[in-house]
Design a protein around this motif. Sequence first.
Motif, PDB file in Angstrom:
ATOM      1  N   MET A   1     -38.955  92.292   0.580  1.00  0.00           N
ATOM      2  CA  MET A   1     -38.777  93.156   1.745  1.00  0.00           C
ATOM      3  C   MET A   1     -38.391  94.527   1.278  1.00  0.00           C
ATOM      4  N   ILE A   2     -38.990  95.379   2.024  1.00  0.00           N
ATOM      5  CA  ILE A   2     -38.774  96.712   1.832  1.00  0.00           C
ATOM      6  C   ILE A   2     -37.555  97.439   2.385  1.00  0.00           C
ATOM      7  N   GLN A   3     -36.844  98.133   1.668  1.00  0.00           N
ATOM      8  CA  GLN A   3     -35.663  98.558   1.895  1.00  0.00           C
ATOM      9  C   GLN A   3     -36.289 100.221   2.162  1.00  0.00           C
ATOM     10  N   VAL A   4     -35.824 100.561   3.426  1.00  0.00           N
ATOM     11  CA  VAL A   4     -35.960 102.022   3.925  1.00  0.00           C
ATOM     12  C   VAL A   4     -34.595 102.609   4.045  1.00  0.00           C
ATOM     13  N   LEU A   5     -34.698 103.838   3.537  1.00  0.00           N
ATOM     14  CA  LEU A   5     -33.369 104.858   3.654  1.00  0.00           C
ATOM     15  C   LEU A   5     -33.276 105.405   4.852  1.00  0.00           C
ATOM     16  N   PRO A   6     -32.366 105.148   5.856  1.00  0.00           N
ATOM     17  CA  PRO A   6     -32.156 105.678   7.179  1.00  0.00           C
ATOM     18  C   PRO A   6     -32.179 107.318   6.959  1.00  0.00           C
ATOM     19  N   ALA A   7     -32.795 107.942   7.990  1.00  0.00           N
ATOM     20  CA  ALA A   7     -32.555 109.590   7.952  1.00  0.00           C
ATOM     21  C   ALA A   7     -31.451 109.853   7.872  1.00  0.00           C
ATOM     22  N   ASP A   8     -30.176 109.294   8.715  1.00  0.00           N
ATOM     23  CA  ASP A   8     -28.947 109.892   8.435  1.00  0.00           C
ATOM     24  C   ASP A   8     -28.299 109.662   7.236  1.00  0.00           C
ATOM     25  N   ALA A   9     -28.989 109.011   6.129  1.00  0.00           N
ATOM     26  CA  ALA A   9     -28.455 108.667   4.927  1.00  0.00           C
ATOM     27  C   ALA A   9     -29.223 109.564   3.844  1.00  0.00           C
ATOM     28  N   ARG A  10     -29.786 110.721   4.250  1.00  0.00           N
ATOM     29  CA  ARG A  10     -30.559 111.670   3.596  1.00  0.00           C
ATOM     30  C   ARG A  10     -29.927 112.917   3.512  1.00  0.00           C
ATOM     31  N   ILE A  11     -29.557 113.537   2.173  1.00  0.00           N
ATOM     32  CA  ILE A  11     -29.261 114.889   2.290  1.00  0.00           C
ATOM     33  C   ILE A  11     -30.494 116.029   2.559  1.00  0.00           C
ATOM     34  N   ARG A  12     -30.367 116.796   3.344  1.00  0.00           N
ATOM     35  CA  ARG A  12     -31.520 117.536   3.634  1.00  0.00           C
ATOM     36  C   ARG A  12     -31.367 119.173   3.436  1.00  0.00           C
ATOM     37  N   SER A  13     -30.150 119.796   3.585  1.00  0.00           N
ATOM     38  CA  SER A  13     -29.889 121.019   3.794  1.00  0.00           C
ATOM     39  C   SER A  13     -29.588 121.481   2.249  1.00  0.00           C
ATOM     40  N   SER A  14     -30.165 122.753   1.835  1.00  0.00           N
ATOM     41  CA  SER A  14     -29.888 123.329   0.499  1.00  0.00           C
ATOM     42  C   SER A  14     -28.507 123.517   0.490  1.00  0.00           C
ATOM     43  N   GLN A  15     -27.460 123.769   1.537  1.00  0.00           N
ATOM     44  CA  GLN A  15     -26.127 123.862   1.498  1.00  0.00           C
ATOM     45  C   GLN A  15     -25.596 122.476   1.071  1.00  0.00           C
ATOM     46  N   ASP A  16     -25.930 121.443   1.660  1.00  0.00           N
ATOM     47  CA  ASP A  16     -25.350 120.041   1.364  1.00  0.00           C
ATOM     48  C   ASP A  16     -25.727 119.731  -0.132  1.00  0.00           C
ATOM     49  N   PHE A  17     -27.065 120.178  -0.506  1.00  0.00           N
ATOM     50  CA  PHE A  17     -27.421 119.775  -2.070  1.00  0.00           C
ATOM     51  C   PHE A  17     -26.532 120.527  -3.097  1.00  0.00           C
ATOM     52  N   GLY A  18     -26.358 121.842  -2.807  1.00  0.00           N
ATOM     53  CA  GLY A  18     -25.455 122.839  -3.382  1.00  0.00           C
ATOM     54  C   GLY A  18     -24.238 122.210  -3.832  1.00  0.00           C
ATOM     55  N   SER A  19     -23.585 121.947  -2.524  1.00  0.00           N
ATOM     56  CA  SER A  19     -22.283 121.288  -2.486  1.00  0.00           C
ATOM     57  C   SER A  19     -21.962 120.067  -3.377  1.00  0.00           C
ATOM     58  N   ALA A  20     -23.050 119.214  -3.095  1.00  0.00           N
ATOM     59  CA  ALA A  20     -23.028 118.093  -4.103  1.00  0.00           C
ATOM     60  C   ALA A  20     -23.151 118.291  -5.423  1.00  0.00           C
ATOM     61  N   LEU A  21     -24.131 119.173  -5.843  1.00  0.00           N
ATOM     62  CA  LEU A  21     -24.220 119.443  -7.423  1.00  0.00           C
ATOM     63  C   LEU A  21     -23.156 120.137  -7.725  1.00  0.00           C
TER      64      LEU A  21
END
Length: 144
Positions: A1-21
Amino acid sequence: MIQVLPADARIRSSQDFGSALKRGRRAARGGVVVHWAPATASTEDQAAQPPTPPAAVANRTARAGFVVSKAVGNAVARNKVKRRLRHAVAAELPHWPPGTDVVVRATPRAAERDFAELQRDLVEAVQAARARKGHRAPDRRSTP
């Protein structure tokens, strides 16, 4: 079975990436480096961003973002690694606490590893990052 990563479970903004890093605890295994950022934000992150109610963060699903640089290989190799990592994260996402942000960074070794090895690397790196206390080791350099 193929697992799909839902859209609301993806980090998309540069600010969110920077914060998490910036606030995330880092752990590396095999072909991946994981930055684990739990839902509780630090006080300096709260000062930089508008206040969000704790209930909003607690109700938000865990999210994942991916960084696969050109050092991993050509476009075909990078996309293959991204697909494998997305599939591995989709399987692990339900086990992560709500509101957690995780950035998965692929190393050049990721292109050489098959799916089972990448999935094992991801699971072990997440466990290691979650187990850390989040404190940096004291600076051992002597001061003149």
